[in-house]
Design a protein around this motif. Structure first.
Motif, PDB file in Angstrom:
ATOM      1  N   TRP A 108       0.809  -1.324  -0.028  1.00 48.02           N
ATOM      2  CA  TRP A 108      -0.137   0.042   0.004  1.00 48.02           C
ATOM      3  C   TRP A 108       0.796   1.345   0.121  1.00 48.02           C
ATOM      4  O   TRP A 108       0.194   2.379  -0.423  1.00 48.02           O
ATOM      5  CB  TRP A 108      -0.873  -0.013   1.051  1.00 48.02           C
ATOM      6  N   TYR A 109       1.868   1.250   0.332  1.00 45.69           N
ATOM      7  CA  TYR A 109       2.632   2.535   0.583  1.00 45.69           C
ATOM      8  C   TYR A 109       3.353   3.044  -0.411  1.00 45.69           C
ATOM      9  O   TYR A 109       4.478   2.607  -0.980  1.00 45.69           O
ATOM     10  CB  TYR A 109       3.895   2.094   1.873  1.00 45.69           C
ATOM     11  N   ALA A 110       2.786   4.127  -1.054  1.00 52.87           N
ATOM     12  CA  ALA A 110       3.220   4.503  -2.372  1.00 52.87           C
ATOM     13  C   ALA A 110       4.818   4.949  -2.550  1.00 52.87           C
ATOM     14  O   ALA A 110       5.447   4.736  -3.404  1.00 52.87           O
ATOM     15  CB  ALA A 110       2.301   5.490  -2.977  1.00 52.87           C
ATOM     16  N   GLU A 111       4.930   5.820  -1.580  1.00 53.02           N
ATOM     17  CA  GLU A 111       6.285   6.156  -1.410  1.00 53.02           C
ATOM     18  C   GLU A 111       7.518   5.226  -1.266  1.00 53.02           C
ATOM     19  O   GLU A 111       8.776   5.658  -2.167  1.00 53.02           O
ATOM     20  CB  GLU A 111       6.357   7.238  -0.159  1.00 53.02           C
ATOM     21  N   GLU A 112       7.328   4.282  -0.660  1.00 56.18           N
ATOM     22  CA  GLU A 112       8.450   3.233  -0.878  1.00 56.18           C
ATOM     23  C   GLU A 112       8.661   2.516  -2.102  1.00 56.18           C
ATOM     24  O   GLU A 112       9.617   2.321  -2.341  1.00 56.18           O
ATOM     25  CB  GLU A 112       8.194   2.392   0.402  1.00 56.18           C
ATOM     26  N   HIS A 113       7.323   2.442  -2.729  1.00 60.48           N
ATOM     27  CA  HIS A 113       7.430   1.749  -4.035  1.00 60.48           C
ATOM     28  C   HIS A 113       8.143   2.813  -5.046  1.00 60.48           C
ATOM     29  O   HIS A 113       8.991   2.259  -5.686  1.00 60.48           O
ATOM     30  CB  HIS A 113       5.921   1.683  -4.591  1.00 60.48           C
ATOM     31  N   ASP A 114       7.931   4.207  -5.036  1.00 59.32           N
ATOM     32  CA  ASP A 114       8.615   5.052  -5.971  1.00 59.32           C
ATOM     33  C   ASP A 114      10.150   5.044  -5.364  1.00 59.32           C
ATOM     34  O   ASP A 114      11.011   5.219  -6.207  1.00 59.32           O
ATOM     35  CB  ASP A 114       8.095   6.353  -5.562  1.00 59.32           C
ATOM     36  N   ALA A 115      10.424   5.025  -4.065  1.00 62.07           N
ATOM     37  CA  ALA A 115      11.916   5.291  -3.783  1.00 62.07           C
ATOM     38  C   ALA A 115      12.844   3.968  -4.081  1.00 62.07           C
ATOM     39  O   ALA A 115      14.030   4.336  -4.214  1.00 62.07           O
ATOM     40  CB  ALA A 115      11.966   5.281  -2.119  1.00 62.07           C
ATOM     41  N   TYR A 116      12.156   2.869  -4.392  1.00 59.04           N
ATOM     42  CA  TYR A 116      13.055   1.618  -4.526  1.00 59.04           C
ATOM     43  C   TYR A 116      12.755   1.261  -6.075  1.00 59.04           C
ATOM     44  O   TYR A 116      12.977  -0.114  -6.214  1.00 59.04           O
ATOM     45  CB  TYR A 116      13.016   0.689  -3.470  1.00 59.04           C
ATOM     46  N   GLY A 117      11.877   1.771  -6.810  1.00 62.60           N
ATOM     47  CA  GLY A 117      11.609   1.145  -8.215  1.00 62.60           C
ATOM     48  C   GLY A 117      10.458   0.237  -8.225  1.00 62.60           C
ATOM     49  O   GLY A 117      10.623  -0.634  -9.029  1.00 62.60           O
ATOM     50  N   LEU A 118       9.839   0.207  -7.473  1.00 61.08           N
ATOM     51  CA  LEU A 118       8.755  -0.797  -7.357  1.00 61.08           C
ATOM     52  C   LEU A 118       7.491  -0.461  -7.768  1.00 61.08           C
ATOM     53  O   LEU A 118       7.171   0.855  -7.864  1.00 61.08           O
ATOM     54  CB  LEU A 118       8.257  -1.328  -5.781  1.00 61.08           C
ATOM     55  N   THR A 119       6.493  -1.538  -8.422  1.00 56.24           N
ATOM     56  CA  THR A 119       5.342  -0.979  -9.036  1.00 56.24           C
ATOM     57  C   THR A 119       4.175  -1.106  -8.010  1.00 56.24           C
ATOM     58  O   THR A 119       4.161  -2.192  -7.471  1.00 56.24           O
ATOM     59  CB  THR A 119       5.178  -1.944 -10.325  1.00 56.24           C
TER      60      THR A 119
END
Length: 311
Positions: A108-119
Motif C-alpha cells: 500500500w505505501y506508495a512512497e516506498e515503491h517510488d523510492a526503490y523502483g517498485l510498481t
C-alpha cells in the motif's frame, strides 16, 4: 490471550537491534516476534541506518533464536513474485525448525515503491494480483511430494512447477491476512487464512470486520473458529504514570491519545483495556507494537506484570 511483539524496523533499526529485541522476546516468554515489511520510514523518524529486508532478517533470526515464532505483518505482495516468495518462506521455515508464520498483504505505501523502483498497481489490479499470489503460494506448499503445480491466471502463470522446497510445517506455515475491506478481504480470509489481523483500529470497527470474516466463512461452509482473531496495537506501559509519560515522550506520542487508540498506562490499566477488547471483539491474540526498540525493559515489564493476568 496471546501477546506477541511487533516491530517497525523501517523507522530505524539494524539487524543487531532486531536480534536483541527478538532474543528478549524469546527470553521473556512471548510466543512470537514479528516485524513489518517496509523499505521506507514513515513520519519524522530518521530511518537510520536504513531499511532491512523482512525475509533476510527472519532468515537470520531463524538461526539466531531457538523457540520464538517468527513472522511478518504483513509481507507486501508488490515486493516479490509469488514463486520465489514461496521458496524464501519455505526455506526460512526449514531454517527455523518450523517456526514461521506468513503474514501477507497486498501492499500500500506508495512512497516506498517510488523510492526503490517498485510498481504499485491501481487498487483493483493490485488486489487481483494479491489474490492470485495467495492461491499460488499456498498451492505450491500444498502440492504433494512428487507432483507438479500449474497455474494459469490473468497476471501469473506457472507450468509444471516441482513445487519445491516444502516448508517444515505441513501442509504450510500459518497464513495471516488482514485489512478493512468489506467484501474481498473477508472472502480471501475465509479461503486462505489461519489468522485474521486488524491493525490500529477502534474495537467497534474491528468487531464489525471480524463478523464479516465469520460470515464469509459461513458462505463457504468453513467454521469461523478455525481463524484466530488478532489485533495490532501500539504499547506504552509503565509501572506508574511518570514512566508511562516518559515512554510516550520517547516515541513522540501523547499519553491520552495512546490510551484511546492503543494499550497505554500501568499494567492494571492495560489488563483492563485488553479485557475490554476481548469482550468487544473476541480477539485472541494481540501484537504489541514496540516503537522504541532500545527499551527492552518495557518488553520485560509487560511479560512479568501484564501477561500473567491474561492467562
Amino acid at each position: 490471550m496471546d501477546l506477541r511483539i511487533f516491530t517497525e524496523p523501517q523507522q530505524g533499526a539494524s539487524y543487531a537491534d532486531l536480534l536483541r529485541v527478538a532474543r528478549c522476546t524469546e527470553d521473556a516468554g512471548y510466543s512470537a516476534f514479528f516485524r513489518s515489511d517496509h523499505y521506507l520510514k514513515m513520519g519524522s523518524a530518521d530511518g537510520l541506518p536504513g531499511p532491512t529486508d523482512a525475509w533476510i532478517t527472519l532468515a537470520g533470526l531463524a538461526r539466531d533464536t531457538s523457540t520464538v515464532r517468527l513472522g511478518t505483518l504483513m509481507t507486501a505482495a508488490t515486493f516479490r513474485l509469488p514463486g520465489p516468495l514461496a521458496i524464501s518462506v519455505a526455506q526460512v521455515d526449514q531454517m527455523s525448525g518450523g517456526r514461521v508464520e506468513f503474514g501477507f498483504g497486498s501492499g500500500w505505501y506508495a512512497e516506498e515503491h517510488d523510492a526503490y523502483g517498485l510498481t504499485l498497481p491501481p487498487m483493483r489490479e493490485r488486489f487481483d494480483r494479491y489474490a492470485e499470489q495467495l492461491e499460488i503460494i499456498t498451492g505450491l506448499w500444498a502440492t504433494p511430494d512428487g507432483q507438479s503445480y500449474s497455474f494459469n491466471g490473468k497476471y501469473f502463470q506457472l507450468a509444471d512447477s516441482p513445487a519445491l522446497p516444502k516448508p517444515a510445517q505441513r501442509p504450510r506455515p500459518p497464513v495471516l491476512i488482514g485489512g478493512g475491506g468489506k467484501k474481498r478481504t473477508p472472502a480471501l480470509a475465509a479461503r486462505f487464512a489461519n489468522e485474521f489481523n486488524l491493525p490500529f483500529m477502534p474495537a467497534e470497527q474491528a468487531a464489525a470486520q471480524f463478523d464479516r470474516v465469520a460470515a464469509a466463512c459461513g458462505e463457504i461452509g468453513r467454521d469461523p473458529a478455525e481463524i484466530t482473531r488478532s489485533a495490532a496495537l501500539v504499547a506504552c506501559v509503565g509501572r506508574d504514570d511518570a514512566e508511562v509519560a516518559n515512554r510516550a515522550s520517547a516515541i513522540g506520542r501523547d499519553v491520552a491519545e495512546l490510551k484511546e487508540n492503543g494499550l497505554a498506562g500501568t499494567p492494571a490499566e492495560v489488563v483492563q483495556r485488553i479485557g475490554e477488547w476481548r469482550a468487544q471483539t473476541g480477539v485472541e491474540r494481540i501484537y504489541l507494537q514496540m516503537l522504541d526498540l532500545s527499551d527492552l525493559a518495557q518488553i520485560e515489564l509487560i511479560a512479568s506484570e501484564v501477561a500473567p493476568q491474561l492467562r
